[in-house]
Motif scaffolding. Sequence first.
Motif, PDB file in Angstrom:
ATOM      1  N   ALA A   1      -8.870  13.420  34.327  1.00 58.87           N
ATOM      2  CA  ALA A   1      -9.942  13.598  34.411  1.00 58.87           C
ATOM      3  C   ALA A   1     -11.060  14.704  33.713  1.00 58.87           C
ATOM      4  N   VAL A   2     -12.468  14.239  32.822  1.00 58.51           N
ATOM      5  CA  VAL A   2     -13.346  15.344  32.661  1.00 58.51           C
ATOM      6  C   VAL A   2     -14.272  14.966  33.698  1.00 58.51           C
ATOM      7  N   PHE A   3     -15.784  16.027  34.076  1.00 57.31           N
ATOM      8  CA  PHE A   3     -16.590  16.232  34.838  1.00 57.31           C
ATOM      9  C   PHE A   3     -17.581  16.464  33.668  1.00 57.31           C
ATOM     10  N   ALA A   4     -18.734  15.758  33.196  1.00 54.84           N
ATOM     11  CA  ALA A   4     -19.963  15.928  32.639  1.00 54.84           C
ATOM     12  C   ALA A   4     -21.591  15.671  33.189  1.00 54.84           C
ATOM     13  N   THR A   5     -22.444  16.488  32.598  1.00 52.68           N
ATOM     14  CA  THR A   5     -23.790  16.438  32.424  1.00 52.68           C
ATOM     15  C   THR A   5     -24.107  15.995  31.267  1.00 52.68           C
ATOM     16  N   PRO A   6     -24.086  15.033  29.851  1.00 55.04           N
ATOM     17  CA  PRO A   6     -24.253  15.280  29.032  1.00 55.04           C
ATOM     18  C   PRO A   6     -25.675  14.468  28.572  1.00 55.04           C
ATOM     19  N   GLY A   7     -27.016  14.413  29.513  1.00 53.13           N
ATOM     20  CA  GLY A   7     -27.633  13.967  29.827  1.00 53.13           C
ATOM     21  C   GLY A   7     -28.915  14.535  28.254  1.00 53.13           C
TER      22      GLY A   7
ATOM     23  N   LEU B   1     -20.385  23.928  42.300  1.00 54.62           N
ATOM     24  CA  LEU B   1     -19.613  24.567  41.178  1.00 54.62           C
ATOM     25  C   LEU B   1     -20.916  25.895  41.339  1.00 54.62           C
ATOM     26  N   PRO B   2     -20.070  26.774  40.846  1.00 52.90           N
ATOM     27  CA  PRO B   2     -21.438  28.369  40.042  1.00 52.90           C
ATOM     28  C   PRO B   2     -22.845  28.697  39.454  1.00 52.90           C
ATOM     29  N   ALA B   3     -23.829  28.202  40.215  1.00 49.14           N
ATOM     30  CA  ALA B   3     -24.788  28.369  39.065  1.00 49.14           C
ATOM     31  C   ALA B   3     -24.504  28.382  38.032  1.00 49.14           C
ATOM     32  N   LYS B   4     -23.622  29.711  36.893  1.00 51.50           N
ATOM     33  CA  LYS B   4     -23.994  29.653  35.514  1.00 51.50           C
ATOM     34  C   LYS B   4     -23.199  28.268  35.068  1.00 51.50           C
ATOM     35  N   VAL B   5     -22.111  28.105  35.583  1.00 46.17           N
ATOM     36  CA  VAL B   5     -20.891  27.272  35.559  1.00 46.17           C
ATOM     37  C   VAL B   5     -22.356  26.127  35.306  1.00 46.17           C
ATOM     38  N   ALA B   6     -22.549  25.823  36.212  1.00 44.45           N
ATOM     39  CA  ALA B   6     -23.729  24.525  36.612  1.00 44.45           C
ATOM     40  C   ALA B   6     -24.432  24.394  35.669  1.00 44.45           C
ATOM     41  N   MET B   7     -25.212  25.549  35.250  1.00 44.41           N
ATOM     42  CA  MET B   7     -26.102  25.612  33.986  1.00 44.41           C
ATOM     43  C   MET B   7     -26.049  25.151  32.831  1.00 44.41           C
ATOM     44  N   GLU B   8     -24.539  25.401  32.487  1.00 43.26           N
ATOM     45  CA  GLU B   8     -23.842  25.499  30.765  1.00 43.26           C
ATOM     46  C   GLU B   8     -23.898  24.451  30.549  1.00 43.26           C
ATOM     47  N   MET B   9     -23.140  23.814  32.042  1.00 42.84           N
ATOM     48  CA  MET B   9     -23.145  22.293  31.987  1.00 42.84           C
ATOM     49  C   MET B   9     -24.180  21.246  31.288  1.00 42.84           C
ATOM     50  N   LEU B  10     -25.073  21.437  32.416  1.00 44.62           N
ATOM     51  CA  LEU B  10     -26.470  20.951  32.545  1.00 44.62           C
ATOM     52  C   LEU B  10     -27.246  20.969  31.549  1.00 44.62           C
TER      53      LEU B  10
ATOM     54  N   THR C   1     -25.796  22.405  27.474  1.00 49.51           N
ATOM     55  CA  THR C   1     -24.958  22.114  26.503  1.00 49.51           C
ATOM     56  C   THR C   1     -24.362  20.284  26.382  1.00 49.51           C
ATOM     57  N   GLY C   2     -24.136  20.176  27.915  1.00 54.85           N
ATOM     58  CA  GLY C   2     -23.360  18.537  27.328  1.00 54.85           C
ATOM     59  C   GLY C   2     -21.833  19.023  27.718  1.00 54.85           C
ATOM     60  N   ILE C   3     -21.495  19.969  27.242  1.00 57.73           N
ATOM     61  CA  ILE C   3     -19.954  19.389  27.420  1.00 57.73           C
ATOM     62  C   ILE C   3     -18.703  19.501  28.484  1.00 57.73           C
ATOM     63  N   PRO C   4     -18.656  19.016  28.526  1.00 53.76           N
ATOM     64  CA  PRO C   4     -17.024  18.559  29.519  1.00 53.76           C
ATOM     65  C   PRO C   4     -16.422  20.021  30.287  1.00 53.76           C
ATOM     66  N   ILE C   5     -16.021  19.474  31.804  1.00 54.96           N
ATOM     67  CA  ILE C   5     -15.289  20.175  31.894  1.00 54.96           C
ATOM     68  C   ILE C   5     -14.244  19.829  32.390  1.00 54.96           C
ATOM     69  N   THR C   6     -13.200  19.968  32.274  1.00 57.59           N
ATOM     70  CA  THR C   6     -11.740  19.450  32.479  1.00 57.59           C
ATOM     71  C   THR C   6     -11.275  19.401  34.466  1.00 57.59           C
ATOM     72  N   ALA C   7     -10.170  18.769  34.637  1.00 53.65           N
ATOM     73  CA  ALA C   7     -10.253  18.458  36.506  1.00 53.65           C
ATOM     74  C   ALA C   7      -9.579  20.035  36.778  1.00 53.65           C
ATOM     75  N   ARG C   8      -9.311  20.242  35.617  1.00 51.90           N
ATOM     76  CA  ARG C   8      -7.872  21.786  35.939  1.00 51.90           C
ATOM     77  C   ARG C   8      -9.666  22.840  36.066  1.00 51.90           C
ATOM     78  N   ARG C   9     -10.548  22.558  35.610  1.00 48.94           N
ATOM     79  CA  ARG C   9     -11.266  23.765  35.203  1.00 48.94           C
ATOM     80  C   ARG C   9     -12.488  23.742  36.710  1.00 48.94           C
ATOM     81  N   ALA C  10     -13.026  22.586  36.788  1.00 46.31           N
ATOM     82  CA  ALA C  10     -13.392  21.910  38.123  1.00 46.31           C
ATOM     83  C   ALA C  10     -12.480  22.034  39.485  1.00 46.31           C
ATOM     84  N   HIS C  11     -11.013  22.153  39.471  1.00 47.16           N
ATOM     85  CA  HIS C  11     -10.826  22.631  40.641  1.00 47.16           C
ATOM     86  C   HIS C  11     -10.448  24.264  40.697  1.00 47.16           C
ATOM     87  N   GLU C  12     -10.400  25.210  39.520  1.00 46.22           N
ATOM     88  CA  GLU C  12     -10.446  26.634  39.755  1.00 46.22           C
ATOM     89  C   GLU C  12     -11.990  26.906  40.211  1.00 46.22           C
TER      90      GLU C  12
END
Length: 264
Positions: A133-139, A157-166, A168-179
């Motif tokens: 599974a992957v999680f992404a906000t590619p809008g 998620l930590p704010a910096k990680v959430a902002m990066e996802m928002l 860039t649109g780059i997804p994070i893996t389920a493992r990373r989301a778990h970490e």
Amino acid sequence: MSAAPLSTESPLLVETAGGITRLTLNRPARRNALSRELIAALDAALEKTAADPESRVVILAAAGPVFCSGHDLGEMTGRNEAEYHSIFEACSRMMLRLRQIPQPVIARVQGVATAAGCQLAAACDLIVAVEEAVFATPGVKIGLFCTTPMVPIVRSLPAKVAMEMLLTGIPITARRAHELGMVNRVVPADQLDTAIEELTRPILATSRLTVEIGKTAFHDQYALSESEAYQRAVDVMTGNAMTHDAQEGMAAFLQKRTPDWKNR
């Protein structure tokens, strides 16, 4: 069983058995995109489930290889301002209901969760995901920033990680989301339902009322300062301590026996 599965033609399948309500997004050909019909069906099912005394835990699942790809873009082009506002308001109301119903909600993420689909998973109380599974906000890539999805994501998620996802649109893996604390468990696909059962079993063994009190207080305190949160928690815990189930649970512990819950 309190509810039979809906027709397989329905965008949402609903079934309650053994204290568990399973809501299954059923638009696999459309990557389980959140059409207006599906949003309305989810909202109505959650509202009904909230009042169902046979339902103790909700599992939010999806048919096919994708958990949810977000809003149905086929319905999103050429709308006027009032229509866009109505779509986002309806979706936000449904997402809030996931927090507001008394039952804990577990997202069963068997594939990709993007945009409002990532929001849907993040809005649940717990997430169990497969390794793929992957999680992404590619809008941002299509000119529509994932602003409403951002609300539960930045609370997961930590704010910096959430902002990066928002940004860039780059997804994070389920493992990373778990970490990072967004996902509770990551397992091989063939162990997904077993992992969910390991979470539901101890919840089903507890007092329904106690879980409802705790879930409500957990989400309420997010909006408060630390001192206000403690004040709220003291009031809630005092009321909780006065319930039959709390008194029974403490007595059972002292007497080394299994509690007999009044509110199962």
